[in-house]
Design an enzyme around this catalytic site. Sequence first.
Site, PDB file in Angstrom:
ATOM      1  N   LYS A 189     -32.961  43.954   0.941  1.00  0.00           N
ATOM      2  CA  LYS A 189     -33.672  44.483   0.837  1.00  0.00           C
ATOM      3  C   LYS A 189     -34.451  44.030   0.389  1.00  0.00           C
ATOM      4  O   LYS A 189     -34.037  42.906  -1.042  1.00  0.00           O
ATOM      5  CB  LYS A 189     -34.645  46.285   0.916  1.00  0.00           C
ATOM      6  CG  LYS A 189     -33.846  46.972   1.598  1.00  0.00           C
ATOM      7  CD  LYS A 189     -34.408  46.488   3.378  1.00  0.00           C
ATOM      8  CE  LYS A 189     -34.064  47.430   4.397  1.00  0.00           C
ATOM      9  NZ  LYS A 189     -32.221  47.670   5.012  1.00  0.00           N
TER      10      LYS A 189
HETATM   11  N1  T4K Z   1     -34.944  52.758   8.415  1.00  0.00           N
HETATM   12  C1  T4K Z   1     -34.783  51.346   8.894  1.00  0.00           C
HETATM   13  C2  T4K Z   1     -36.240  50.748   9.927  1.00  0.00           C
HETATM   14  C3  T4K Z   1     -34.401  50.634   7.705  1.00  0.00           C
HETATM   15  O1  T4K Z   1     -34.315  49.526   8.421  1.00  0.00           O
HETATM   16  C4  T4K Z   1     -32.937  50.716   7.824  1.00  0.00           C
HETATM   17  C5  T4K Z   1     -31.684  49.551   6.932  1.00  0.00           C
HETATM   18  C6  T4K Z   1     -32.767  52.415   7.207  1.00  0.00           C
HETATM   19  C7  T4K Z   1     -33.999  53.177   7.228  1.00  0.00           C
HETATM   20  C8  T4K Z   1     -31.570  52.495   6.725  1.00  0.00           C
HETATM   21  O2  T4K Z   1     -31.661  52.234   4.832  1.00  0.00           O
HETATM   22  P1  T4K Z   1     -30.154  52.003   3.546  1.00  0.00           P
HETATM   23  O3  T4K Z   1     -29.782  53.663   4.207  1.00  0.00           O
HETATM   24  O4  T4K Z   1     -29.888  51.369   4.986  1.00  0.00           O
HETATM   25  O5  T4K Z   1     -30.342  52.247   2.727  1.00  0.00           O
HETATM   26  C9  T4K Z   1     -28.828  46.011   7.611  1.00  0.00           C
HETATM   27  C10 T4K Z   1     -28.680  46.849   6.307  1.00  0.00           C
HETATM   28  O6  T4K Z   1     -27.796  47.642   6.204  1.00  0.00           O
HETATM   29  C11 T4K Z   1     -29.898  48.055   6.474  1.00  0.00           C
HETATM   30  O7  T4K Z   1     -30.446  49.063   5.535  1.00  0.00           O
HETATM   31  C12 T4K Z   1     -30.623  47.519   7.057  1.00  0.00           C
HETATM   32  N2  T4K Z   1     -31.593  48.808   7.355  1.00  0.00           N
HETATM   33  C13 T4K Z   1     -30.958  46.763   8.543  1.00  0.00           C
HETATM   34  C14 T4K Z   1     -32.033  46.110   9.206  1.00  0.00           C
HETATM   35  O8  T4K Z   1     -29.942  45.859   8.700  1.00  0.00           O
HETATM   36  P2  T4K Z   1     -26.958  44.863   8.879  1.00  0.00           P
HETATM   37  O9  T4K Z   1     -25.478  45.494   9.650  1.00  0.00           O
HETATM   38  O10 T4K Z   1     -27.655  43.866  10.050  1.00  0.00           O
HETATM   39  O11 T4K Z   1     -27.018  44.259   7.278  1.00  0.00           O
HETATM   40  P3  T4K Z   1     -25.366  43.192   7.433  1.00  0.00           P
HETATM   41  O12 T4K Z   1     -24.623  43.845   6.778  1.00  0.00           O
HETATM   42  O13 T4K Z   1     -24.406  42.907   8.410  1.00  0.00           O
HETATM   43  O14 T4K Z   1     -26.288  42.115   6.576  1.00  0.00           O
HETATM   44  C15 T4K Z   1     -27.058  40.771   7.287  1.00  0.00           C
HETATM   45  C16 T4K Z   1     -27.041  40.138   6.532  1.00  0.00           C
HETATM   46  O15 T4K Z   1     -26.879  40.387   5.106  1.00  0.00           O
HETATM   47  C17 T4K Z   1     -25.452  39.579   6.734  1.00  0.00           C
HETATM   48  O16 T4K Z   1     -24.782  38.792   7.082  1.00  0.00           O
HETATM   49  C18 T4K Z   1     -24.512  38.727   4.844  1.00  0.00           C
HETATM   50  C19 T4K Z   1     -25.961  39.425   3.377  1.00  0.00           C
HETATM   51  N3  T4K Z   1     -25.005  40.254   3.278  1.00  0.00           N
HETATM   52  C20 T4K Z   1     -25.495  41.890   3.332  1.00  0.00           C
HETATM   53  C21 T4K Z   1     -25.300  42.353   2.614  1.00  0.00           C
HETATM   54  C22 T4K Z   1     -24.663  44.147   3.216  1.00  0.00           C
HETATM   55  C23 T4K Z   1     -24.879  40.041   1.773  1.00  0.00           C
HETATM   56  O17 T4K Z   1     -25.229  38.969   1.627  1.00  0.00           O
HETATM   57  N4  T4K Z   1     -24.706  40.724   0.874  1.00  0.00           N
HETATM   58  C24 T4K Z   1     -24.906  42.095   1.288  1.00  0.00           C
HETATM   59  O18 T4K Z   1     -24.269  42.755   0.290  1.00  0.00           O
HETATM   60  O19 T4K Z   1     -27.593  46.025   8.647  1.00  0.00           O
END
Ligand code: T4K
Length: 365
Positions: A189
């Site tokens: 975020k």
């Molecule tokens: N409500 C809405 C509308 C939301 O979109 C979300 C979360 C929530 C509630 C809940 O909030 P949280 O409980 O998560 O605080 C991601 C996120 O994990 C999630 O927070 C987010 N929305 C959602 C839209 O996207 P993924 O599984 O698509 O993300 P991930 O881990 O594949 O990360 C995307 C890219 O970011 C990776 O390809 C590389 C980069 N990355 C990711 C992480 C975790 C990094 O460079 N470093 C990192 O530490 O879910």
Amino acid sequence: MPAFEKNIYVTMPALAPLAEVNAYLEKVWASGIMTHNGPLVQQFERDFSAWSGHEKSVAVNNGTLAIQLALRALDLPAGGEIITTPFTFIATISSILYEGFKPVCADIDPETLNLDPAKIEALITDKTVAILPVHVFGNPCDCEAIDAVAKRHGLKVVYDAAHAVGVTYKGKSVFTYGDVSTTSFHATKLLNTSEGGGVFSTDPEVDRKVRELRFFGYNAEKDVDLVGTNAKMTEVNAAIGLANLRYLSHIVADRKAKYCLYRSLLAQNPTLAFQKIDPSCNCSYFPVIFDSEATLLRVEAALRRDHVFARRYFYPSVNTYAKLGITNACPISEDISKRILCLPLYWTLPEEAVRKIAELVLAAI
Ligand code: T4K
């Protein structure tokens, strides 16, 4: 030869220089206070509220529990129906289910991609207890219209503002709308505390309850008058947040500039459509809507060959997950979910990379 040597992901965390995080961490190490509403969490709550222009923040350990605590603090009738959007991340819906409510999906506006206020009323029954819209990709909902529907039917409103840090509606922080708003400070975020979330309400009673709920339900007298949980933000997470907060205005401005650059480059192709955004949108994502899923899949695969990893936010439309038991069809959300792709957009992404990715998209179409 791929266009990029190193992988380019949809996002990268916006991080302050490590020395600035360490300056805060030294305070944690010196005091030995790691958690339990310590001084840095309190400072983070104050400084973030001041930055975004709302009254009070309650910092919690993620954006999912933020929604759950918000629902719990409103004392809604058990088992009631909550009208929400199908075009969102699964956490919006799982939070509703986890708290024992039934999600009912109203379709979205095809241009803003937010819950369409005109579709809510037809779904209201004597079991409906609340409306839970999402400011999708940081684009503010039509809060006035949603709040008017809620008022007419005596319903509570919880805004999932997970993407909406820094967003305003009619000149005020979006966090000031509805009965309560929540956000996410996840690594992906605009403002990140690694993992983290926030709950915001202008009602002091809701604010008090959320504070108790995040701390096992204890009140100021150490009595338990609510069934709480452990949703505390740690001092280490607050240290990261405080350091990053100093750069937040710069990060938002940078996103907006890169968003506009993508838009101007991709506008050359008339088959592409874009989310209709309010000027206050924080441009936290760059979604592109293709004419068909086949085009999207072709572009996604071509980008991958060039080491660019775009993401299908949000696919599928959450009302179609069989396990969730949502029965209403949402044809607009289901259609757009199949055709929308978010391109890489983050602080350290060079402008040249934006130009190159836009070029690759246009060539692949
Ligand atoms: N409500 C809405 C509308 C939301 O979109 C979300 C979360 C929530 C509630 C809940 O909030 P949280 O409980 O998560 O605080 C991601 C996120 O994990 C999630 O927070 C987010 N929305 C959602 C839209 O996207 P993924 O599984 O698509 O993300 P991930 O881990 O594949 O990360 C995307 C890219 O970011 C990776 O390809 C590389 C980069 N990355 C990711 C992480 C975790 C990094 O460079 N470093 C990192 O530490 O879910």
